[in-house]
Design an enzyme around this catalytic site. Structure first.
Site, PDB file in Angstrom:
ATOM      1  CE  LYS A 126      26.630  17.881  55.302  1.00 12.95           C
ATOM      2  NZ  LYS A 126      27.971  17.457  55.049  1.00 12.95           N
ATOM      3  CG  ASP A 164      24.502  15.246  52.082  1.00 14.71           C
ATOM      4  OD1 ASP A 164      24.643  14.017  52.244  1.00 14.71           O
ATOM      5  OD2 ASP A 164      25.447  16.033  51.942  1.00 14.71           O
TER       6      ASP A 164
HETATM    7  O1  C5P Z   1      23.565  13.098  45.705  1.00 13.15           O
HETATM    8  P1  C5P Z   1      24.333  14.310  45.374  1.00 13.15           P
HETATM    9  O2  C5P Z   1      23.790  15.040  44.174  1.00 13.15           O
HETATM   10  O3  C5P Z   1      24.538  15.215  46.537  1.00 13.15           O
HETATM   11  O4  C5P Z   1      25.773  13.808  44.969  1.00 13.15           O
HETATM   12  C1  C5P Z   1      26.671  14.572  44.227  1.00 13.15           C
HETATM   13  C2  C5P Z   1      27.777  13.687  43.701  1.00 13.15           C
HETATM   14  O5  C5P Z   1      28.607  13.236  44.767  1.00 13.15           O
HETATM   15  C3  C5P Z   1      27.313  12.416  43.011  1.00 13.15           C
HETATM   16  O6  C5P Z   1      27.041  12.635  41.648  1.00 13.15           O
HETATM   17  C4  C5P Z   1      28.506  11.503  43.203  1.00 13.15           C
HETATM   18  O7  C5P Z   1      29.524  11.822  42.270  1.00 13.15           O
HETATM   19  C5  C5P Z   1      29.017  11.903  44.565  1.00 13.15           C
HETATM   20  N1  C5P Z   1      28.494  11.043  45.650  1.00 13.15           N
HETATM   21  C6  C5P Z   1      28.969   9.748  45.796  1.00 13.15           C
HETATM   22  N2  C5P Z   1      28.486   8.981  46.814  1.00 13.15           N
HETATM   23  C7  C5P Z   1      27.570   9.463  47.671  1.00 13.15           C
HETATM   24  C8  C5P Z   1      27.089  10.776  47.549  1.00 13.15           C
HETATM   25  C9  C5P Z   1      27.571  11.550  46.523  1.00 13.15           C
HETATM   26  O8  C5P Z   1      29.812   9.286  45.015  1.00 13.15           O
HETATM   27  N3  C5P Z   1      27.133   8.675  48.663  1.00 13.15           N
END
Ligand code: C5P
Length: 282
Positions: free
Chosen positions: A9, A135
């Site tokens: 993406k 995501d």
């Molecule tokens: O959800 P995911 O594991 O992909 O997110 C990785 C990190 O990115 C989270 O631990 C957070 O620190 C940050 N994040 C965030 N806000 C989001 C998505 C991700 O702060 N909407």
């Protein structure tokens, strides 16, 4: 045996609205898929194990792999006794801002839904997916969507006008938590989400090119100046618009003709190893 493709993406927009009590950022992003694909196959195992078969120096084959986490969650949620061997062939660069790991996990939810005869709806899979990454809900459907909340609340959108996308990743990996951690919400740019929505509604390529924006771009560029250098090189090589995707470090550029895409590709080959010519799938 079940086969799935997992497309990359890109973010047309990424706006960070505020930091939530749970530590995540409330976001508003428009994402769309491009035809750089990982390929996965799924084969049932009777011993209940989850085995990931991947030949890549930087992709773990154990519980740290998002595809493993997806398979484990499916086993637990639907009380499945069977296991699976997942063969993963990577083409999407890793730690790139292209959701490669998330797309592999999404393909795993779809593949196991079929392999294990679960047959739940994409909507249910998308909701379940949000438990292991922000995501992945988007990647369950692919296509084009406005993603809110942590990224898991989706509104499906019309596909973008057709275009060539040149995608280039500097030879560094970027960690999403690092970039979100360095984000100062008082210093973010205005992201043209509304204009981008309108460009998609009307299928207006020129307007789309004027409506790209990512509030993490300056954060990543500050930490990794090579990203800014790459974007400048891309802009000077004749793209109609360029933007960093996700938390980076990948930068993409749009052009309308294949000849132009090749010209941009050649200009970028000198500055990084990972350069691709792709199409918007949407
Ligand atoms: O959800 P995911 O594991 O992909 O997110 C990785 C990190 O990115 C989270 O631990 C957070 O620190 C940050 N994040 C965030 N806000 C989001 C998505 C991700 O702060 N909407």
């Amino acid at each position: 045996m079940i086969y799935e493709t997992a497309p990359a993406k890109i973010n047309l927009t990424l706006d960070t609205l505020y930091k939530r009590d749970d530590g995540y950022h409330e976001v508003e992003m428009i994402m769309t898929t491009i035809d750089i694909n990982d390929r996965l196959t799924f084969e049932t195992r009777e011993d209940g194990e989850i085995v990931i078969d991947v030949e890549h120096n930087f992709v773990p084959s154990d519980h740290r792999n998002l595809a493993y986490k997806a398979a484990k969650l499916m086993q637990d949620k639907y009380n499945i006794k069977q296991g699976v061997t997942i063969s993963l062939e990577k083409s999407i660069p890793i730690s790139a801002g292209l959701a490669g790991g998330s797309s592999d996990a999404a393909a795993t939810f779809r593949g196991l839904n079929e392999l294990w005869g679960i047959n739940d709806s994409l909507e249910a899979l998308s909701e379940l997916a949000s438990e292991i990454g922000s995501d992945i809900s988007f990647c369950i459907y692919g296509k084009t969507a406005l993603c809110r909340g942590r990224g898991e609340q989706l509104t499906h959108l019309p596909k973008p006008p057709s275009a060539w996308v040149v995608v280039a990743k500097p030879d560094i990996g970027v960690s999403t938590p690092e970039i979100y951690g360095a984000l100062d919400l008082n210093e973010t740019i205005e992201v043209p989400t509304k204009a981008c929505l309108e460009a998609l509604e009307t299928g207006d390529y020129e307007m789309l090119c004027q409506s790209l924006g990512n509030s993490l771009e300056s954060v990543t560029m500050h930490l990794y100046p090579e990203v800014e250098k790459l974007k400048n090189t891309m802009q000077n090589s004749g793209v109609d618009a360029a933007l960093m995707s996700g938390s980076g470090p990948t930068v993409y550029g749009f052009v309308q003709k294949e000849r132009q895409a090749k010209q941009v590709y050649n200009a970028l080959m000198g500055c990084c190893n990972d350069v691709f010519i792709a199409r918007l799938l949407g």
